[in-house]
Design an enzyme around this catalytic site. Structure first.
Site, PDB file in Angstrom:
ATOM      1  N   ASP A  49       1.274  -1.464   0.313  1.00 59.46           N
ATOM      2  CA  ASP A  49      -0.504  -0.181   0.348  1.00 59.46           C
ATOM      3  C   ASP A  49       1.424   1.120   0.047  1.00 59.46           C
ATOM      4  O   ASP A  49       1.651   1.086   0.456  1.00 59.46           O
ATOM      5  CB  ASP A  49      -0.657   0.539   1.527  1.00 59.46           C
ATOM      6  N   GLU A  87     -14.243  -2.653  -2.261  1.00 55.69           N
ATOM      7  CA  GLU A  87     -14.178  -2.884  -0.502  1.00 55.69           C
ATOM      8  C   GLU A  87     -15.446  -1.906   0.024  1.00 55.69           C
ATOM      9  O   GLU A  87     -16.312  -0.525  -0.313  1.00 55.69           O
ATOM     10  CB  GLU A  87     -13.032  -1.509   0.288  1.00 55.69           C
TER      11      GLU A  87
END
Ligand code: KIV
Length: 279
Positions: free
Chosen positions: A83, A182
């Site tokens: 990330d 998500e």
């Protein structure tokens, strides 16, 4: 066999499911790798489950590099996605490329992940142009928790769902080889998945995605501060650890640990001689 970007694209074409789990250290990476999972995400969720922050905003490039290095040493076959932390790619395209490069060079990542749609497409394009594979992250993007006003399901209204579809097309067009969705309603995630030529990886986005990702500490029942609805505990490792720690504590106190077999030997006469000298 090492999983690569091609593994992801081939799986999409063949309709084979992809698996991804987060890991933040060498030992966990080895466990995930040995399980045959396609990919490890060194997520900035490490801010929550490793560092104890209430959100991911305080996670730094140094944190990500530190954990990515450990994971990449343990991951032999998993594709390691790292990330990009909050504010490491939003300010400018050139900073985004520099920081993505650091995650590859210093962290030994195989790919980087950025949160956001249309607004970060220039960054996605520039990073992929630099030869760095990009995973995009849409829907509930935790780095925008303050803008969202909390951790909420995204894309529920017609306008929001339309924006999400447009974002998915935009990040794919900009060069992302995979899209994490998500907290998106399952039916919408399924629709987006069918529209994309790159695979989608869902978390709280239903079974219609091309793959799934979960946070290691969530799915093993280790992190207990809160449990999102989409988490399934595949084991209660947290309780097993607590029980083992209690046993250790009581065995040390009652003298049953360590036993002779846990120690090292010395010639008894040496000790006797020293006893004579020092006591
Ligand atoms: O940081 C993370 O672990 C993530 C996953 C929840 C997708 O971004």
């Amino acid at each position: 066999m090492k999983n690569t970007v091609s593994t992801f694209l081939n799986a999409k074409q063949k309709g084979e499911k992809l698996t991804m789990i987060t890991a933040y250290d060498y030992s966990a990476a080895k466990l995930v790798d040995a399980a045959g999972v396609n990919s490890i995400l060194v997520g900035d969720s490490l801010g929550n489950v490793i560092l104890g922050y209430e959100d991911t905003l305080s996670v730094t490039m140094e944190d990500m590099i530190h954990h990515a290095k450990a994971v990449s040493r343990g991951a032999k076959e998993c594709l390691v996605v790292v990330d990009m932390p909050f504010m490491s790619y939003q300010v400018s395209v050139s900073e985004a490329v520099t920081n993505a490069g650091r995650l590859m060079k210093e962290g030994r990542a195989n790919a980087v992940k950025l949160e956001g749609g249309l607004s970060i497409c220039p960054q996605i394009r520039a990073i992929t142009d630099a030869g760095i594979p990009v995973v995009a992250h849409l829907g509930l993007t935790p780095q925008s928790v303050n803008a969202f006003g909390g951790y909420k399901v995204q894309g529920k209204t017609e306008a929001a769902a339309r924006r999400l579809i447009q974002d998915a097309f935009a990040v794919q067009e900009a060069g992302a080889f995979c899209i994490v969705l998500e907290c998106v309603p399952a039916e919408l995630a399924g629709l987006i998945t069918g529209l994309m030529s790159v695979p989608t990886i869902g978390i709280g986005a239903g079974a219609g995605c091309d793959g799934q990702v979960l946070v290691f500490h969530d799915m093993l029942g280790i992190f207990s501060d809160y449990t999102p609805k989409f988490v399934k505990h595949f084991a209660e490792v947290g309780s097993v650890i607590t029980e083992a720690l209690r046993s250790y504590d009581s065995q040390v106190r009652d003298g049953s640990f360590p036993e002779e077999k846990h120690g090292y030997m010395i010639d008894h006469e040496i000790v006797e001689k020293l006893k004579g000298e020092f006591s």
